[in-house]
Scaffold this motif. Structure first.
Motif, PDB file in Angstrom:
ATOM      1  N   UNK A   1       0.801  -1.218   0.000  1.00 44.60           N
ATOM      2  CA  UNK A   1       0.000   0.000   0.000  1.00 44.60           C
ATOM      3  C   UNK A   1       0.837   1.273   0.000  1.00 44.60           C
ATOM      4  N   UNK A   2       1.934   1.282   0.726  1.00 43.48           N
ATOM      5  CA  UNK A   2       2.763   2.479   0.759  1.00 43.48           C
ATOM      6  C   UNK A   2       3.354   2.783  -0.616  1.00 43.48           C
ATOM      7  N   UNK A   3       3.857   1.737  -1.277  1.00 43.84           N
ATOM      8  CA  UNK A   3       4.403   1.911  -2.625  1.00 43.84           C
ATOM      9  C   UNK A   3       3.315   2.389  -3.587  1.00 43.84           C
TER      10      UNK A   3
ATOM     11  N   UNK B   1      -5.895   3.193  -0.569  1.00 44.44           N
ATOM     12  CA  UNK B   1      -4.588   2.884   0.016  1.00 44.44           C
ATOM     13  C   UNK B   1      -4.457   3.466   1.422  1.00 44.44           C
ATOM     14  N   UNK B   2      -4.933   4.679   1.622  1.00 45.88           N
ATOM     15  CA  UNK B   2      -4.865   5.281   2.959  1.00 45.88           C
ATOM     16  C   UNK B   2      -5.688   4.486   3.963  1.00 45.88           C
ATOM     17  N   UNK B   3      -6.851   4.033   3.542  1.00 46.30           N
ATOM     18  CA  UNK B   3      -7.668   3.224   4.441  1.00 46.30           C
ATOM     19  C   UNK B   3      -6.968   1.910   4.788  1.00 46.30           C
ATOM     20  N   UNK B   4      -6.341   1.302   3.788  1.00 40.45           N
ATOM     21  CA  UNK B   4      -5.619   0.051   4.027  1.00 40.45           C
ATOM     22  C   UNK B   4      -4.425   0.265   4.949  1.00 40.45           C
TER      23      UNK B   4
ATOM     24  N   UNK C   1      -9.745  13.173   3.556  1.00 40.15           N
ATOM     25  CA  UNK C   1      -9.285  14.382   2.879  1.00 40.15           C
ATOM     26  C   UNK C   1      -9.198  14.145   1.369  1.00 40.15           C
ATOM     27  N   UNK C   2      -8.657  12.998   1.015  1.00 41.12           N
ATOM     28  CA  UNK C   2      -8.501  12.676  -0.413  1.00 41.12           C
ATOM     29  C   UNK C   2      -9.862  12.509  -1.074  1.00 41.12           C
ATOM     30  N   UNK C   3     -10.776  11.825  -0.400  1.00 41.40           N
ATOM     31  CA  UNK C   3     -12.123  11.641  -0.943  1.00 41.40           C
ATOM     32  C   UNK C   3     -12.824  12.984  -1.094  1.00 41.40           C
TER      33      UNK C   3
ATOM     34  N   UNK D   1     -18.191   2.956   4.622  1.00 41.66           N
ATOM     35  CA  UNK D   1     -18.077   1.593   5.142  1.00 41.66           C
ATOM     36  C   UNK D   1     -17.045   1.525   6.253  1.00 41.66           C
ATOM     37  N   UNK D   2     -15.961   2.276   6.074  1.00 43.97           N
ATOM     38  CA  UNK D   2     -14.922   2.266   7.104  1.00 43.97           C
ATOM     39  C   UNK D   2     -15.450   2.898   8.400  1.00 43.97           C
TER      40      UNK D   2
END
Length: 262
Positions: free
Chosen positions: A192-194, A222-225, A234-236, A258-259
Motif C-alpha cells: 500500500x505504501x508503494x 490505500x490510505x484506508x488500508x 481528505x482525499x475523498x 463503510x470504514x
C-alpha cells in the motif's frame, strides 16, 4: 499532423529549389544500386533523383540520395535542404534513429536557420511515434515529452507549437497511465505504501490528465488500508470537490462510509 500532411508540407518547402531541374532518365532511376552508388553527378540531377524516389514512396533510397547531395556538393545551397529532406525521408521510412541523427546534424550546422523549428519538431515526432504501451519502459516517452516541450518553448509562435502542445498532453496522459498501472500492481500485492507514492505522483505531476479521478480514489483505498482514515477522508473530499458525480467519487464515498460504519 499526420505523416501524410507533414510529407506534403516538407515537399512544398523544397518545390522552389526543384524548378528547372531534369529528372534522371533511363537506367539512372531503375534500381537502388544504380541510384545510390557513388557516381559524381551534378547537384540538380542528384537532388531531382532523390525527390523522384521520395514521390514514389521509396523513402530509404531517397534518403541515401539526399545524403549523396550533401556528400558530393557540401558547399552548394542544395546541401542544407538535402540534409532536411534526408531526415524527412528516414522518418517516412520509420528509420527513426537515422532521422533523429540527420536532424541533429542539420541543427548543429544551421542552428539559426529558418527551418530549425521543423528539425526540432521532426526529432520530437520520431520519439513520439515510438512510444510504447504503459506496461513497458517509458524512456522513449520521456524523450518525446522533452523534445515536444523544446519545440513549444523555443518556437511558441511557429506552425508546429500548437501540435507539439497537444501531443504533450497526450504524452502526459500516457505517463500518468504508466504510474497508474504500477500503482494498481502494488495494490494487488498489498504494497500500500508503494501504491500511494505512485498515485500521489499522478495527482501532483499529472493532475490535468484523465487519470486523476481514479488516482484519488485509489489513494483513498490505500490510505484506508494503511490505517490513516483522516488522510483517506481528505482525499475523498478533494475527489468530490473536483469530480462530483463520477464513478470514482461514488466508490471513494462508499469506502469511507463503510470504514466509518465498522
Amino acid at each position: 499532423m499526420t505523416k501524410h500532411m507533414i510529407k506534403w508540407a516538407v515537399i512544398g518547402l523544397s518545390a522552389t529549389m526543384l524548378s528547372g531541374c531534369a529528372l534522371l532518365g533511363g537506367g539512372g532511376s531503375s534500381g537502388r544500386g544504380t541510384d545510390t552508388r557513388y557516381v559524381a553527378r551534378d547537384v540538380d540531377t542528384l537532388y531531382s533523383a532523390a525527390k523522384e524516389r521520395l514521390d514514389r514512396g521509396q523513402y530509404k533510397i531517397a534518403a541515401a540520395l539526399f545524403d549523396e547531395v550533401e556528400r558530393q556538393h557540401p558547399y552548394s545551397p542544395w546541401a542544407r535542404r538535402a540534409q532536411q529532406m534526408s531526415a524527412f525521408s528516414y522518418y517516412l521510412a520509420n528509420d527513426y534513429n537515422k532521422a533523429i541523427e540527420s536532424s541533429r546534424r542539420f541543427l548543429s550546422i544551421h542552428p539559426g536557420n529558418e527551418d530549425a523549428p521543423y528539425a526540432y519538431y521532426l526529432i520530437a515526432l520520431c520519439y513520439y511515434e515510438q512510444m510504447s504501451d504503459v506496461t513497458r519502459d517509458q524512456k522513449i516517452t520521456e524523450q518525446a515529452l522533452a523534445s515536444l516541450g523544446e519545440v513549444a518553448r523555443r518556437y511558441p509562435n511557429s506552425r508546429y507549437a500548437a501540435d507539439a502542445k497537444l501531443k504533450m498532453d497526450l504524452v502526459n496522459d500516457h505517463l500518468a497511465g504508466k504510474e497508474m498501472e504500477i500503482g494498481r500492481f502494488y495494490q494487488r500485492r498489498g504494497k500500500w505504501l508503494a501504491a500511494t507514492i505512485r498515485f500521489r505522483t499522478v495527482i501532483e505531476k499529472y493532475q490535468t490528465t484523465t487519470h486523476t479521478p481514479e488516482a484519488l480514489m485509489r489513494l483513498t483505498e490505500s490510505y484506508l488500508a494503511l490505517g490513516v482514515p483522516v488522510e483517506a477522508k481528505k482525499t475523498a473530499a478533494v475527489l468530490g470537490a473536483n469530480y462530483p458525480g463520477t464513478k470514482w467519487y461514488e466508490r471513494a464515498y462508499d469506502l469511507v462510509n463503510k470504514h466509518d460504519a465498522t
